[in-house]
Design a protein around this motif. Structure first.
Motif, PDB file in Angstrom:
ATOM      1  N   VAL A 141      -7.864   8.285   5.176  1.00 20.34           N
ATOM      2  CA  VAL A 141      -8.036   8.119   6.486  1.00 20.34           C
ATOM      3  C   VAL A 141      -7.794   9.228   7.530  1.00 20.34           C
ATOM      4  N   ILE A 142      -8.182   9.666   8.102  1.00 17.05           N
ATOM      5  CA  ILE A 142      -8.252   9.827   9.743  1.00 17.05           C
ATOM      6  C   ILE A 142      -7.816  10.210  10.711  1.00 17.05           C
ATOM      7  N   MET A 143      -7.693  10.623  11.748  1.00 15.58           N
ATOM      8  CA  MET A 143      -7.867  10.419  13.055  1.00 15.58           C
ATOM      9  C   MET A 143      -8.436  11.763  13.499  1.00 15.58           C
ATOM     10  N   GLY A 144      -9.936  11.565  13.855  1.00 17.55           N
ATOM     11  CA  GLY A 144     -10.582  12.897  14.004  1.00 17.55           C
ATOM     12  C   GLY A 144     -11.990  12.484  14.099  1.00 17.55           C
ATOM     13  N   GLY A 145     -12.627  13.678  14.863  1.00 18.56           N
ATOM     14  CA  GLY A 145     -13.747  13.717  15.146  1.00 18.56           C
ATOM     15  C   GLY A 145     -14.522  12.568  16.233  1.00 18.56           C
ATOM     16  N   ALA A 146     -15.897  13.308  16.838  1.00 14.91           N
ATOM     17  CA  ALA A 146     -16.300  12.942  18.052  1.00 14.91           C
ATOM     18  C   ALA A 146     -18.182  13.030  17.359  1.00 14.91           C
ATOM     19  N   PHE A 147     -18.716  11.862  16.935  1.00 10.89           N
ATOM     20  CA  PHE A 147     -19.785  11.339  16.621  1.00 10.89           C
ATOM     21  C   PHE A 147     -21.078  11.020  17.172  1.00 10.89           C
ATOM     22  N   ARG A 148     -20.569  10.489  18.593  1.00 11.29           N
ATOM     23  CA  ARG A 148     -21.574  10.360  19.885  1.00 11.29           C
ATOM     24  C   ARG A 148     -20.685   9.872  20.683  1.00 11.29           C
ATOM     25  N   VAL A 149     -19.997  10.694  21.025  1.00 10.10           N
ATOM     26  CA  VAL A 149     -18.959  10.876  22.429  1.00 10.10           C
ATOM     27  C   VAL A 149     -18.827  12.898  22.331  1.00 10.10           C
ATOM     28  N   PRO A 150     -18.657  12.797  23.485  1.00 11.54           N
ATOM     29  CA  PRO A 150     -18.832  13.969  23.335  1.00 11.54           C
ATOM     30  C   PRO A 150     -16.865  14.145  22.994  1.00 11.54           C
ATOM     31  N   PRO A 158      -1.663   7.373  -9.477  1.00  8.17           N
ATOM     32  CA  PRO A 158      -2.841   7.225  -9.739  1.00  8.17           C
ATOM     33  C   PRO A 158      -3.781   6.365  -9.489  1.00  8.17           C
ATOM     34  N   GLY A 159      -5.027   6.229  -8.191  1.00 12.22           N
ATOM     35  CA  GLY A 159      -5.412   5.309  -7.577  1.00 12.22           C
ATOM     36  C   GLY A 159      -5.077   4.717  -6.601  1.00 12.22           C
ATOM     37  N   GLN A 160      -3.897   5.038  -6.661  1.00 14.42           N
ATOM     38  CA  GLN A 160      -3.042   3.769  -5.335  1.00 14.42           C
ATOM     39  C   GLN A 160      -3.081   4.522  -4.574  1.00 14.42           C
ATOM     40  N   ILE A 161      -2.328   5.968  -4.290  1.00 20.04           N
ATOM     41  CA  ILE A 161      -2.250   6.705  -3.177  1.00 20.04           C
ATOM     42  C   ILE A 161      -2.854   7.020  -1.628  1.00 20.04           C
ATOM     43  N   ARG A 162      -2.641   5.554  -0.575  1.00 17.75           N
ATOM     44  CA  ARG A 162      -4.071   6.099   0.588  1.00 17.75           C
ATOM     45  C   ARG A 162      -3.126   7.063   1.405  1.00 17.75           C
ATOM     46  N   ILE A 163      -4.068   8.664   1.872  1.00 19.95           N
ATOM     47  CA  ILE A 163      -3.644   9.456   2.562  1.00 19.95           C
ATOM     48  C   ILE A 163      -4.229   9.099   4.158  1.00 19.95           C
ATOM     49  N   LEU A 164      -3.032   9.106   4.861  1.00 15.16           N
ATOM     50  CA  LEU A 164      -3.179   8.747   6.412  1.00 15.16           C
ATOM     51  C   LEU A 164      -3.022   9.982   6.895  1.00 15.16           C
ATOM     52  N   ALA A 165      -4.398  11.046   7.497  1.00 14.23           N
ATOM     53  CA  ALA A 165      -4.124  12.498   8.072  1.00 14.23           C
ATOM     54  C   ALA A 165      -4.557  11.938   9.447  1.00 14.23           C
ATOM     55  N   GLN A 219       0.944  -1.281  -0.042  1.00 13.08           N
ATOM     56  CA  GLN A 219      -0.105  -0.092   0.003  1.00 13.08           C
ATOM     57  C   GLN A 219       0.955   0.803  -0.124  1.00 13.08           C
ATOM     58  N   LYS A 220       0.748   2.161  -0.239  1.00 19.33           N
ATOM     59  CA  LYS A 220       1.556   3.423  -1.186  1.00 19.33           C
ATOM     60  C   LYS A 220       0.654   4.392  -0.521  1.00 19.33           C
ATOM     61  N   VAL A 221       0.938   4.551   0.853  1.00 20.00           N
ATOM     62  CA  VAL A 221       0.711   5.369   2.141  1.00 20.00           C
ATOM     63  C   VAL A 221       1.413   6.898   2.437  1.00 20.00           C
ATOM     64  N   ILE A 222       0.761   8.426   2.065  1.00 21.93           N
ATOM     65  CA  ILE A 222       1.500   9.145   2.484  1.00 21.93           C
ATOM     66  C   ILE A 222       0.855   9.411   4.011  1.00 21.93           C
ATOM     67  N   PHE A 223       1.442   9.766   4.915  1.00 23.03           N
ATOM     68  CA  PHE A 223       1.222  10.238   6.024  1.00 23.03           C
ATOM     69  C   PHE A 223       1.566  11.754   6.907  1.00 23.03           C
TER      70      PHE A 223
END
Length: 313
Positions: A148-157, A116-123, A2-6
């Motif tokens: 793919v992101i680490m972030g948000g609070a959808f049903r918790v404070p 094209p079509g290969q990069i996964r961004i992990l933010a 998997q080709k990833v940009i962090f």
């Protein structure tokens, strides 16, 4: 592979997430882009280089945004009580005299277009770099594999305000732009990450088994562990590494889908508001938005076991 940009703001838990990416045999880390957040961007860039150099990797690092797109947001409100004044728990980090022009957005655009079509961004920080790349080159939304992101609070404070998680709160306009673009976004939010708790004995065991690389993570995490100890917890939440695990083991996560909006004004600033895909009723501000995903549930113990297997293996 998997080709990833962090995209990251090291950051103590960012360090563990980075080590996971470097050690996993299925990840080809194409580059690291840095953003303000846990520390000023000059320090997060220096920290990323320090970690990569310490671990013997020459992955390119591109400095990114020093402040948010959102009007009237603070640019110097850094969580020194959690990540220390240098972003890495005040672990000694050598000075880096290099001063670079911002290049993160250009690197994102160029690398996505070249693959094209290969990069996964992990933010795992503010999404300012991603939003600026979209503003410059909207076509990348059709070319990236997913975000793919680490972030948000959808049903918790939230952990900054009752409404908002830190990465989203730090630049809510950028987050709204990213969730509204035509690429696939999966959020790994507080709903799951706050349940994925690495105990202090587990951290010590991983440091012993994982060699000097994992020992460095344990050393710079001590202030982070101390922050949680003040609230009665013996260990640390591994927010960002949860998102790394999603790249390699998505079956450990349970996804909910729907259109997402992020208010960037008022008392609800930074809230991640999802219109679930099974909801009936008027769409209003959610109309014409792409359907995105959030991991509101999952298997915390299995995620921790996977982190241990990779980072101490």
């Amino acid at each position: 592979m998997q080709k990833v940009i962090f995209d990251t703001d090291p950051g103590v838990d960012d360090a563990l997430a980075l080590l996971y990416l470097l050690r996993h045999p299925d990840i080809d880390l194409m580059g690291v882009t840095t953003v303000f957040g846990n520390a000023p961007v000059a320090l997060t860039t220096r920290n990323a280089r320090f970690l990569l150099r310490s671990w013997g990797h020459d992955v390119p690092v591109h400095a990114g945004s020093a402040g948010p797109l959102t009007p009237d947001m603070p640019e110097d409100d850094f969580p020194v009580h959690i990540h220390g004044r240098n972003g890495l728990g005040d672990h000694p980090v050598p000075d880096d005299p290099r001063e670079e022009a911002e290049s993160a957005s250009s690197f994102l655009i160029d690398t996505i277009r070249a693959n094209p079509g290969q990069i996964r961004i992990l933010a795992v920080g503010r999404m300012t770099n991603l939003a600026r790349a979209l503003q410059t080159a909207p076509d990348i939304a059709d070319l990236v594999r997913d975000v793919v992101i680490m972030g948000g609070a959808f049903r918790v404070p939230g952990n900054i305000t009752p409404a908002a998680e830190a990465n989203i709160w730090g630049d809510p306009l950028a987050a709204d732009l990213v969730f509204g673009a035509g690429w696939q976004v999966t959020a790994i939010p507080l709903d799951l990450t706050t349940r994925t708790f690495m105990t202090r004995p587990m951290l010590a065991r991983l440091a012993q088994e994982g060699g000097p690389d994992m020992q460095l993570v344990a050393d710079l995490s001590q202030g982070y562990v101390g922050f949680y100890r003040q609230s009665g917890y013996d260990g640390m939440v591994v927010h960002d590494c949860c998102a790394s695990v999603f790249l390699t083991d998505p079956e450990l996560f349970a996804l909910t889908t729907g259109e997402v909006r992020v208010p960037w004004q008022g008392i609800a600033l930074g809230t991640t508001m999802m219109n679930p895909s099974d909801r009936q009723g008027p769409m209003d501000a959610w109309a014409d938005r792409p359907r995105q995903a959030a991991a509101l549930d999952g298997q915390p113990e299995a995620i921790l076991a996977r982190i241990a297997q990779v980072c101490a293996g």
